[in-house]
Scaffold this motif. Structure first.
Motif, PDB file in Angstrom:
ATOM      1  N   THR A   1       0.825  -1.201   0.000  1.00 12.95           N
ATOM      2  CA  THR A   1       0.000   0.000   0.000  1.00 12.95           C
ATOM      3  C   THR A   1       0.861   1.253   0.000  1.00 12.95           C
ATOM      4  N   ALA A   2       2.030   1.173   0.639  1.00 10.68           N
ATOM      5  CA  ALA A   2       2.944   2.317   0.609  1.00 10.68           C
ATOM      6  C   ALA A   2       3.360   2.618  -0.829  1.00 10.68           C
ATOM      7  N   ILE A   3       3.670   1.583  -1.598  1.00 11.53           N
ATOM      8  CA  ILE A   3       4.092   1.781  -2.991  1.00 11.53           C
ATOM      9  C   ILE A   3       2.930   2.351  -3.805  1.00 11.53           C
ATOM     10  N   PHE A   4       1.744   1.793  -3.572  1.00  8.82           N
ATOM     11  CA  PHE A   4       0.559   2.309  -4.240  1.00  8.82           C
ATOM     12  C   PHE A   4       0.352   3.794  -3.900  1.00  8.82           C
ATOM     13  N   GLY A   5       0.533   4.107  -2.620  1.00  5.95           N
ATOM     14  CA  GLY A   5       0.387   5.495  -2.183  1.00  5.95           C
ATOM     15  C   GLY A   5       1.413   6.409  -2.824  1.00  5.95           C
ATOM     16  N   LEU A   6       2.611   5.854  -3.071  1.00  9.37           N
ATOM     17  CA  LEU A   6       3.661   6.656  -3.703  1.00  9.37           C
ATOM     18  C   LEU A   6       3.249   7.059  -5.118  1.00  9.37           C
ATOM     19  N   ILE A   7       2.706   6.090  -5.864  1.00  7.67           N
ATOM     20  CA  ILE A   7       2.283   6.376  -7.234  1.00  7.67           C
ATOM     21  C   ILE A   7       1.155   7.419  -7.230  1.00  7.67           C
ATOM     22  N   LEU A   8       0.170   7.137  -6.380  1.00  9.68           N
ATOM     23  CA  LEU A   8      -0.982   8.022  -6.292  1.00  9.68           C
ATOM     24  C   LEU A   8      -0.586   9.412  -5.790  1.00  9.68           C
ATOM     25  N   GLY A   9       0.239   9.414  -4.744  1.00  2.20           N
ATOM     26  CA  GLY A   9       0.628  10.677  -4.121  1.00  2.20           C
ATOM     27  C   GLY A   9       1.463  11.536  -5.048  1.00  2.20           C
ATOM     28  N   THR A  10       2.305  10.886  -5.867  1.00  2.00           N
ATOM     29  CA  THR A  10       3.130  11.663  -6.792  1.00  2.00           C
ATOM     30  C   THR A  10       2.249  12.459  -7.741  1.00  2.00           C
TER      31      THR A  10
END
Lengths: 327, 301
Positions: free
Chosen positions: A97-106
């Motif tokens: 979820t952290a990686i997913f959040g990174l993509i989304l957050g970017t």
């Protein structure tokens, strides 16, 4: 540094006290109430993730439930397809979820204004399509069937543990870890720089804080916590689109706002309110002749009114007074 | 070939409706600094009113006009009762933390209340909604032409609305006042424009635009408390694609999404529509966060 150590120690003592208290309390509970307490703690982790995001960046997410789903799906697919233990599932849920959040957050978290709110809402609504698109892994409309399993033999040899009790025993340490992590985070250099960005972007930039990167990091941390909560939430029996609907995201947001934005104890109080409000309403109208249509929609109606009233009358939430004192 | 043309025409007609909904979002965003997540909830509510009027034997056109009027009234009520008091509230530490998200949260609360009320009053089950003109494809001898009278009606109505809004915003005192109030409230106030009245007006216009979008899209989506959620996120994406503060951008964004979604539905699978929307939304924010026609003030971080 001494000051940090003190905060660290204080938080540790607080968290452990709470943990021991809840642990002992659970022995006096009926299985149903043990399950309810476990549910409160799972949702509390989800609300905490929102507390981090909103308290540290001032942004809100309408898709926190979808992030929980990412965690739920990643742990459930590991457990179902590879036979991993639930603890490995939690770990993987956290990082996936952290990686997913990174993509989304970017994409969305760097932009100010309502962009993050809208984008996360789209993600929450898109979830069932994603589950159908990758049906072989994610199980489509139905989802993946998982549960907390049974306690290891060294525990069950020692003491007889019911399913609800085991559920609570799994959730409790995870929730306490998340709680401890977040209460410390806010006091560290990272947490302070986040609040600096929230309060004054230009000022923070001048003090050498990379504003855009900080916003993304806040979102990543918030996502990871949400994923952890989602993994636990799915273990109640099923990980599927129906378990993480858009209304879950709105429930989490409501809990965070009602309790008090940015306040950790507020997050707990808010979670208690949203979990027990439907029961309370059922109890209140049980004697009255109310149509099914009304009783179905009454919780949503009251939640909406509570949310609106909080934001108009006292945007600081239930824990508002304590929150103000800190500043 | 016929499939392609009919896809384009259906896409344009739906795109025109999305453009209308996106325009509603942009008008309130410019006028009051709020992205109104309750907009399609308001539209759902007024479409239910229209549906009930028709069910009790009134004509489509009466229901149509009543829905538009109640849409603008509902917008005004929301501004006067909720948004204006919020904007005038003194800031405390909590309001500072939440800053711009307070009206967003308020609009979500309004959405929840409207959907629950609609559920209590009318729901039970999904219902259809009529069209004023035939929605079957025109007959042409043995074959059919790839569009219906309702397609033409939708495109025509939206075109009329867009032209009148353009006239309103460029030629009339009230329209110019609204633009001035959006651009610079302080200076507008000094030149004698009643800024808060202009804000209420933008809520009213946006409410009517949303209601119209609801009336036009419901024949193809059916009516339930939640059906218009999808239209809201399409409209939001359209507005972001076009530039959240550009009315013309909203129209272009709406048409792009309408035609894009029609193409994905026909040649891909309907399941991919959400993924396509999400992809477009993320791509725009990464590559061009101001949108196609947006101003420069969007990105700060």
């Amino acid at each position: 540094m001494d000051k940090y150590k003190n905060i660290w120690r204080k938080n540790l003592i607080k968290t452990l006290t709470l943990g021991v208290f809840l642990f002992l309390l659970s022995f006096t509970f009926e299985p149903y109430n043990q399950g309810q307490l476990a549910l409160v703690l799972m949702l509390f982790i989800g609300v905490l993730s929102l507390t981090v995001l909103t308290g540290a960046s001032g942004q809100i997410s309408l898709g926190q439930g979808a992030l929980m789903a990412v965690g739920g799906y990643s742990s459930a697919s590991l457990i179902t397809h590879l036979g991993a233990s639930i603890w490995i599932g939690f770990l993987v849920a956290f990082f996936a979820t952290a990686i997913f959040g990174l993509i989304l957050g970017t994409a969305a978290a760097r932009v100010s204004g309502p962009y993050l709110a809208g984008t996360t809402l789209v993600i929450a609504l898109a979830l069932p399509s994603v589950a159908n698109r990758f049906e072989s892994v994610l199980g489509g409309d139905v989802g993946l069937i998982v549960d907390f399993g049974t306690p290891p033999t060294w525990i069950s040899n020692l003491i007889e543990v019911g399913y609800e009790q085991w559920q609570l025993w799994v959730v409790l340490p995870v929730a306490l870890t998340a709680l401890f992590f977040i209460s410390n985070l806010m006091a560290t250099r990272a947490g302070r720089s986040w609040q600096a960005v929230r309060d004054d972007e230009i000022g923070a930039a001048v003090s050498g804080i990379p504003v855009a990167r900080t916003k993304v990091i806040v979102f990543v941390v918030s996502s990871a916590i949400a994923g952890l909560g989602g993994a636990l939430y799915g273990l109640r029996g099923l990980v599927g689109p129906s378990v993480y609907p858009v209304s879950l995201s709105l429930t989490l947001l409501t809990a965070a706002i009602l309790g008090g934005v940015g306040s950790i104890s507020g997050a707990f109080i808010g979670t208690l309110i949203v979990v027990f409000l439907p029961d309370l309403i059922d109890w209140a109208i049980s004697g009255l002749a109310v149509s099914e249509q009304l009783s179905n929609y009454l919780p949503a109606l009251l939640t909406g009114f509570l949310l609106l009233a909080t934001i108009i009358i006292n945007p600081a939430g239930v824990m508002g007074a304590g929150h103000r004192k800190k500043h | 070939m016929n499939t392609f043309i009919s896809t384009l025409i259906t896409g344009t007609a739906n795109g025109a409706i999305f453009a209308l909904a996106a325009l509603g979002l942009v008008i309130v965003w410019r006028g009051a600094g709020v992205v109104n997540f309750a907009q399609m909830g308001q539209a759902m509510f007024t479409t239910y009113i229209a549906s009930n009027l028709i069910a009790s034997g009134n004509s489509y056109w009466l229901a149509f006009i009543v829905a538009l009027i109640s849409g603008s009234l509902l917008g005004m009520i929301i501004d006067l009762l909720i948004m204006r008091p919020l904007a005038h509230k003194k800031s405390s530490s909590a309001t500072k933390t939440l800053a711009g998200t307070i009206p967003v949260i308020a609009s979500l609360g309004i959405l929840a209340i409207l959907q629950a009320l609609a559920g209590i009053f009318w729901a039970g089950e999904e219902r259809g909604f009529p069209t004023p003109v035939n929605s079957f494809y025109f007959k042409n001898g043995d074959g059919t032409l790839p569009f219906s009278a309702f397609n033409l009606f939708v495109i025509g109505v939206v075109l009329i609305v867009l032209l009148s809004l353009t006239y309103f915003f460029t030629q009339t005192g009230a329209g110019l006042g609204m633009r001035a109030a959006a651009l610079n409230p302080e200076v507008a106030r000094l030149s004698g424009i009643k800024v808060s009245r202009m804000r209420t007006l933008s809520w009213a216009i946006s409410g009517a635009a949303g209601s119209l979008a609801g009336l036009l899209i419901t024949p193809s989506t059916n009516l339930s408390p939640n059906t218009l959620d999808l239209i809201l996120i399409i409209a939001f994406t359209a507005a972001v694609v076009g530039g959240l503060d550009s009315p013309l951008g909203a129209v272009i964004g709406g048409l792009i999404l309408g035609i894009g979604i029609a193409l994905v539905t026909t040649y891909g699978s309907p399941e991919n529509v959400f993924l396509a929307i999400l992809f477009v939304l993320l791509a725009v924010q990464l590559i061009r966060p101001n949108g196609i026609l947006g101003g420069k003030q969007v990105r700060r971080g």
